[in-house]
Write a protein that holds these residues in place. Structure first.
Motif, PDB file in Angstrom:
ATOM      1  N   SER A 215       4.350 -27.444 -11.689  1.00  3.67           N
ATOM      2  CA  SER A 215       3.212 -26.927 -10.941  1.00  3.67           C
ATOM      3  C   SER A 215       2.030 -26.841 -11.891  1.00  3.67           C
ATOM      4  O   SER A 215       2.192 -26.791 -13.103  1.00  3.67           O
ATOM      5  N   SER A 216       0.821 -26.800 -11.323  1.00  5.74           N
ATOM      6  CA  SER A 216      -0.350 -26.678 -12.184  1.00  5.74           C
ATOM      7  C   SER A 216      -1.438 -25.891 -11.477  1.00  5.74           C
ATOM      8  O   SER A 216      -1.452 -25.779 -10.252  1.00  5.74           O
ATOM      9  N   PHE A 217      -2.322 -25.344 -12.263  1.00  3.79           N
ATOM     10  CA  PHE A 217      -3.501 -24.671 -11.733  1.00  3.79           C
ATOM     11  C   PHE A 217      -4.620 -24.768 -12.752  1.00  3.79           C
ATOM     12  O   PHE A 217      -4.395 -25.106 -13.914  1.00  3.79           O
ATOM     13  N   LEU A 218      -5.830 -24.498 -12.287  1.00  3.19           N
ATOM     14  CA  LEU A 218      -7.017 -24.591 -13.120  1.00  3.19           C
ATOM     15  C   LEU A 218      -7.532 -23.200 -13.423  1.00  3.19           C
ATOM     16  O   LEU A 218      -7.617 -22.363 -12.527  1.00  3.19           O
ATOM     17  N   CYS A 219      -7.834 -22.942 -14.661  1.00  2.00           N
ATOM     18  CA  CYS A 219      -8.454 -21.690 -15.075  1.00  2.00           C
ATOM     19  C   CYS A 219      -9.483 -22.106 -16.127  1.00  2.00           C
ATOM     20  O   CYS A 219      -9.185 -22.109 -17.309  1.00  2.00           O
TER      21      CYS A 219
ATOM     22  N   PRO B 285     -11.850 -22.927 -18.960  1.00  2.00           N
ATOM     23  CA  PRO B 285     -11.846 -24.345 -19.315  1.00  2.00           C
ATOM     24  C   PRO B 285     -10.454 -24.920 -19.573  1.00  2.00           C
ATOM     25  O   PRO B 285     -10.308 -25.875 -20.317  1.00  2.00           O
ATOM     26  N   PHE B 286      -9.430 -24.351 -18.954  1.00  2.00           N
ATOM     27  CA  PHE B 286      -8.062 -24.826 -19.164  1.00  2.00           C
ATOM     28  C   PHE B 286      -7.456 -25.363 -17.874  1.00  2.00           C
ATOM     29  O   PHE B 286      -7.746 -24.871 -16.798  1.00  2.00           O
ATOM     30  N   LYS B 287      -6.592 -26.365 -18.045  1.00  2.46           N
ATOM     31  CA  LYS B 287      -5.729 -26.807 -16.956  1.00  2.46           C
ATOM     32  C   LYS B 287      -4.304 -26.522 -17.434  1.00  2.46           C
ATOM     33  O   LYS B 287      -3.921 -26.941 -18.522  1.00  2.46           O
ATOM     34  N   VAL B 288      -3.567 -25.800 -16.606  1.00  5.18           N
ATOM     35  CA  VAL B 288      -2.234 -25.356 -16.990  1.00  5.18           C
ATOM     36  C   VAL B 288      -1.191 -26.060 -16.134  1.00  5.18           C
ATOM     37  O   VAL B 288      -1.293 -26.062 -14.912  1.00  5.18           O
ATOM     38  N   SER B 289      -0.206 -26.665 -16.771  1.00  7.09           N
ATOM     39  CA  SER B 289       0.952 -27.225 -16.084  1.00  7.09           C
ATOM     40  C   SER B 289       2.174 -26.457 -16.565  1.00  7.09           C
ATOM     41  O   SER B 289       2.321 -26.229 -17.763  1.00  7.09           O
ATOM     42  N   TRP B 290       3.041 -26.077 -15.628  1.00  9.20           N
ATOM     43  CA  TRP B 290       4.219 -25.296 -16.011  1.00  9.20           C
ATOM     44  C   TRP B 290       5.373 -25.596 -15.073  1.00  9.20           C
ATOM     45  O   TRP B 290       5.182 -26.076 -13.960  1.00  9.20           O
ATOM     46  N   MET B 291       6.566 -25.343 -15.576  1.00  8.37           N
ATOM     47  CA  MET B 291       7.760 -25.413 -14.735  1.00  8.37           C
ATOM     48  C   MET B 291       8.837 -24.537 -15.359  1.00  8.37           C
ATOM     49  O   MET B 291       8.791 -24.219 -16.545  1.00  8.37           O
TER      50      MET B 291
ATOM     51  N   VAL C 212       8.416 -23.871 -19.393  1.00  6.93           N
ATOM     52  CA  VAL C 212       7.872 -24.936 -20.213  1.00  6.93           C
ATOM     53  C   VAL C 212       6.417 -25.036 -19.783  1.00  6.93           C
ATOM     54  O   VAL C 212       6.116 -25.066 -18.595  1.00  6.93           O
ATOM     55  N   LEU C 213       5.510 -25.088 -20.752  1.00  4.98           N
ATOM     56  CA  LEU C 213       4.090 -24.897 -20.454  1.00  4.98           C
ATOM     57  C   LEU C 213       3.216 -25.885 -21.218  1.00  4.98           C
ATOM     58  O   LEU C 213       3.474 -26.178 -22.380  1.00  4.98           O
ATOM     59  N   SER C 214       2.191 -26.388 -20.541  1.00  5.58           N
ATOM     60  CA  SER C 214       1.178 -27.222 -21.185  1.00  5.58           C
ATOM     61  C   SER C 214      -0.195 -26.644 -20.863  1.00  5.58           C
ATOM     62  O   SER C 214      -0.497 -26.399 -19.699  1.00  5.58           O
ATOM     63  N   VAL C 215      -1.006 -26.442 -21.881  1.00  6.53           N
ATOM     64  CA  VAL C 215      -2.370 -25.945 -21.693  1.00  6.53           C
ATOM     65  C   VAL C 215      -3.320 -27.028 -22.198  1.00  6.53           C
ATOM     66  O   VAL C 215      -3.331 -27.349 -23.387  1.00  6.53           O
ATOM     67  N   SER C 216      -4.107 -27.602 -21.283  1.00  9.11           N
ATOM     68  CA  SER C 216      -5.065 -28.646 -21.637  1.00  9.11           C
ATOM     69  C   SER C 216      -6.473 -28.095 -21.578  1.00  9.11           C
ATOM     70  O   SER C 216      -6.820 -27.373 -20.639  1.00  9.11           O
ATOM     71  N   TYR C 217      -7.281 -28.454 -22.548  1.00  5.74           N
ATOM     72  CA  TYR C 217      -8.672 -28.009 -22.584  1.00  5.74           C
ATOM     73  C   TYR C 217      -9.506 -29.056 -21.860  1.00  5.74           C
ATOM     74  O   TYR C 217      -9.520 -30.225 -22.246  1.00  5.74           O
ATOM     75  N   ILE C 218     -10.211 -28.642 -20.804  1.00  4.46           N
ATOM     76  CA  ILE C 218     -11.018 -29.591 -20.037  1.00  4.46           C
ATOM     77  C   ILE C 218     -12.497 -29.217 -20.051  1.00  4.46           C
ATOM     78  O   ILE C 218     -13.293 -29.782 -19.310  1.00  4.46           O
TER      79      ILE C 218
END
Length: 127
Positions: A24-28, A30-36, A94-100
């Protein structure tokens, strides 16, 4: 408590692929977060990877500066805002934080947004 050990970093390519395909993912901004949700056998409640796009930030020093600020903000706030909630619920992530973001933000801004991101993630993951 305020550490970010090697075991907390996400390096497994299969897990990363699964995260981006099935997570799943959501936007916050300046971050985009993907997690499961992850298997129960991992040592820490969360395994995380930080991303900064090469397309937007061509210079490695800029990407490294942003990642350093993201890691530091996460390291200082993970225990209170995320780990405690996940431990109480008995969940692992498990988490990914991307800077957008379009510009390089100050540490204060990054930390404030990281706090918001962690509380939002804790709420979504416990549901």
């Amino acid at each position: 408590m305020y550490t970010l050990k090697k075991e907390e970093r996400l390096c497994n390519k299969k897990l990363i692929d699964g995260l981006f395909h099935n997570g799943s993912s959501f936007l916050c901004y300046p971050f985009k977060v993907s997690w499961m949700h992850a298997e129960k056998d991992q040592q820490f409640p969360v395994q995380i990877v930080f991303n900064v796009g090469k397309k937007r930030y061509k210079r490695a020093v800029d990407r490294n500066l942003i990642k350093r600020r993201m890691r530091e903000a996460y390291r200082l706030n993970k225990q209170i805002n995320l780990y405690n909630a996940l431990d109480n619920a008995g969940k692992k992530l498990v988490l990914s934080v991307s800077y957008i973001g379009k510009e390089i933000s100050s540490f204060d801004f990054v930390e404030k947004k990281m706090l918001k991101l962690l509380t939002q993630l804790a709420g979504e993951a416990i549901k």
